[in-house]
Design an enzyme around this catalytic site. Structure first.
Site, PDB file in Angstrom:
ATOM      1  N   LYS A  77      41.692  63.467  51.842  1.00  0.00           N
ATOM      2  CA  LYS A  77      40.822  62.836  50.852  1.00  0.00           C
ATOM      3  C   LYS A  77      41.399  61.460  50.544  1.00  0.00           C
ATOM      4  O   LYS A  77      42.629  61.320  50.429  1.00  0.00           O
ATOM      5  CB  LYS A  77      40.757  63.710  49.596  1.00  0.00           C
ATOM      6  CG  LYS A  77      39.808  63.176  48.517  1.00  0.00           C
ATOM      7  CD  LYS A  77      39.739  64.127  47.317  1.00  0.00           C
ATOM      8  CE  LYS A  77      38.765  63.637  46.251  1.00  0.00           C
ATOM      9  NZ  LYS A  77      38.641  64.567  45.109  1.00  0.00           N
ATOM     10  N   SER A 152      33.958  66.085  43.523  1.00  0.00           N
ATOM     11  CA  SER A 152      34.147  64.776  44.095  1.00  0.00           C
ATOM     12  C   SER A 152      34.648  64.794  45.542  1.00  0.00           C
ATOM     13  O   SER A 152      34.556  63.784  46.235  1.00  0.00           O
ATOM     14  CB  SER A 152      35.152  63.988  43.255  1.00  0.00           C
ATOM     15  OG  SER A 152      36.440  64.580  43.322  1.00  0.00           O
ATOM     16  N   SER A 176      36.188  69.828  41.597  1.00  0.00           N
ATOM     17  CA  SER A 176      35.985  68.925  42.742  1.00  0.00           C
ATOM     18  C   SER A 176      36.408  69.484  44.088  1.00  0.00           C
ATOM     19  O   SER A 176      36.137  68.872  45.121  1.00  0.00           O
ATOM     20  CB  SER A 176      36.714  67.603  42.515  1.00  0.00           C
ATOM     21  OG  SER A 176      36.028  66.820  41.585  1.00  0.00           O
TER      22      SER A 176
END
Lengths: 486, 95
Positions: A77, A152, A176
């Site tokens: 990420k 997210s 998330s």
């Protein structure tokens, strides 16, 4: 095809010499190049570096020093700082930010000789539940061209679901990891607060943020957590506690496991179809020998309100560091210092980030601290106490991960509060600091849904064990979106 | 609690964020909605409840008072927008 293999299968294939890491890495890089324009799941692809890492991994294996992760490709990420590789956090503010150091998580993977394919897209500064707030464009859910992947960690989830990486790191502040896992048909675990180092993981809400995994199976998440979890003296909130081998207990029987079902998670507000699917999944756990018990989490309705004080308050403090002076975006031709601050921040941050900074600034401003932040931190303790009481009676807690399957872009309209309610089942674990996992548990209208499993502090191994056993008797985790060539 | 345009202007200034005239009404509405969401907290009796800052009530660890940090000034300044002679440059503050 090779991209349909799990991390554990790839690890075994590398060990058996069925393919080299260079071959594997080349295969995934080609897939990304050919297919990611459909998903926009990567912000940065590190092809050259990945091939160098793959070569080094093959050499390490030849020298006899391989670990299960040596040569296995994965993605980070874009919130984890990677030395020499641009790290944007989904924001214009960090469009040109090249970290001079590695996050501890990135360093841990490097130590094993794992191969980083690139950095995945995400909501800006991890603030969002749909990946629509990224400065680098929205991410498309591989399960439908008009659907959000969740957020997210939507880029990580989309990349793994589309087989553009066998696994990806992720972070979870209010859901998330678990919500995108549910919406993309994946397995993901958010560990206990303090289990994974936050050093070099760009901060959103420091008392809630925790790094974790997005993979296709619980076994893969166990392998990934084995690398990610570590004690880090440079993260003052990290807990000094031995990391077990999370793969060692995957095959334990679930006989006698006590599962709590919170009445609040199965209320009349829950979509009836979701209710049925999650109940069916829980019945599978019961067939494996677990016993079920209804429990109460009486303060859980206060989770979203407490979260939307605490997270914005901590975000406003954390994001005050972006001032256009030391790193990150700086506006053109600042007139004076105030103008430099004001325009660098206003041009560098997107709308959702600004909204949360403003709410947080308000909650922390003179005269309001007690009414908001202090109050929310008190309510947070009540939420934690609910869980403490529940774990006196049961071993794990089960329920839905999200209120619905993947929704369409733009469908939450203009009202941020609607989007915030997407995390209604996941936020309480962040507030309490408990580990939570989502596993694929059914389908509604052809779209995957997730079952959430919540454990007691440092009980990640038990969650992964339950997830793995569930995946031995169900096949939801093997479902792939259409268009993924077998 | 409803929030006014004036409140929004004030907190925007505190946060060093520019809010244009065209955004301010929408933002006032958004922030009011978020605040009414969190207002549910006010109804909870929290008398005597200790605020929770760390889930495991962990304390800050102490370490021996020896220097362990290395000097990374050059690496850090290489990624700065403007530097000179080891200093970060900003517009003139004192006339």
């Amino acid at each position: 095809m090779i991209h349909n293999k799990t991390i554990s299968e790839l690890s075994r294939g590398l060990a058996a010499g069925e393919y080299s890491s260079v071959e594997l890495t080349t295969h995934f890089l080609k897939r990304i190049e050919n297919l990611d324009s459909n998903y926009n799941s990567y912000i940065t692809v590190t092809a050259e570096q990945a091939l160098n890492e793959a070569q080094a991994a093959d050499a390490r294996r030849a020298a006899g020093n391989a670990t299960p992760w040596t040569g296995v490709p994965f993605a980070h990420k874009d919130i984890f700082c990677t030395q020499g590789v641009r790290t944007t956090c989904g924001s214009r503010m960090l469009e040109n930010f090249i970290p001079p150091y590695d996050s501890t998580v990135a360093a841990n993977f490097k130590q094993h000789g794992a191969v980083c394919l690139g950095k995945t897209n995400m909501d800006e500064f991890a603030m969002g539940s749909s990946n629509e707030t990224s400065y680098y464009g929205r991410v498309t859910n591989p399960w439908g061209t008009d659907l959000v992947p969740g957020g997210s960690s939507g880029g990580s989830a989309a990349a793994v679901a589309a087989r553009l990486a066998p696994g990806a790191t992720a972070t979870d502040t209010g859901g998330s990891i678990r919500q995108p896992a549910a919406l993309c048909g994946l397995t993901g675990i958010k560990p206990t607060y303090g289990r994974v180092s936050r050093l070099g993981m760009i901060a959103f809400a420091s008392s809630l943020d925790q790094g974790g995994t997005l993979t296709r199976t619980a076994e893969d998440s166990a392998m990934m957590l084995n690398v990610m979890a570590s004690y880090d003296p440079k993260d003052s909130t990290c807990i000094d506690r031995d990391v077990p081998d999370y793969t060692a207990t995957l095959n334990q029987s679930l006989k006698g496991l006590k599962i709590g079902l919170p009445a609040e998670f199965f209320s009349e507000h829950l979509d009836p179809e979701m209710q049925t699917q999650v109940q069916n999944a829980i019945r599978e756990l019961e067939k494996l020998g677990a016993t079920l018990k209804e429990i109460r989490l009486p303060h859980s309705h206060l989770s979203v309100p407490a979260y939307y004080v605490i997270a914005p308050a901590e975000c406003s403090a954390n994001l005050s560091r972006f001032d256009g002076v030391r790193y990150g975006y700086r506006c053109d031709n600042p007139q004076d210092l105030q103008d430099l601050y004001l325009r660098s921040r206003s041009e560098g941050f997107g709308d959702e980030v600004k909204r949360r900074i403003l709410i947080g600034t308000y909650a922390l401003s003179a005269g309001y601290y007690d009414a908001y932040y202090r109050k929310a931190q008190q309510v947070r303790r009540l939420i934690k106490q609910d869980f403490d009481n529940a774990f006196g009676e049961v071993d794990i807690i089960a329920g839905p991960t999200s209120p619905s399957p993947a929704f369409a872009f733009g469908s939450k309209g203009n009202d941020p509060v609607k989007m915030y309610l997407e995390d209604i089942f996941t936020i309480s674990t962040n507030l309490a600091g408990l580990p939570g996992m989502s596993v694929p548990a059914g389908m509604i209208g052809g779209l995957p849904i997730g079952m959430q499993l919540i454990g007691n502090y440092f009980d990640e191994a038990r969650l992964l064990n339950a997830g793995h056993q569930f995946q031995q008797v169900t096949d939801w985790h093997t479902k792939a979106p259409s268009g993924i060539d077998a | 609690m409803a929030i006014t345009r004036g409140d929004v202007e004030k907190i925007a200034h505190l946060a060093r964020l520019q809010v244009s005239e065209s955004q301010i009404d929408k933002l006032t509405g958004d922030l009011s909605n978020i605040l009414s969401l969190v207002d549910e907290l006010q109804a909870v009796d929290t008398t005597g409840i200790l605020p929770m800052s760390h889930p495991l009530d962990a304390q800050q660890r102490l370490r021996a008072d020896i220097i362990t940090e290395e000097n990374h000034r050059d690496e850090f300044q290489r990624i700065a927008p403007a530097t000179e002679n080891g200093l970060y440059l900003v517009p003139k503050v004192i006339e």
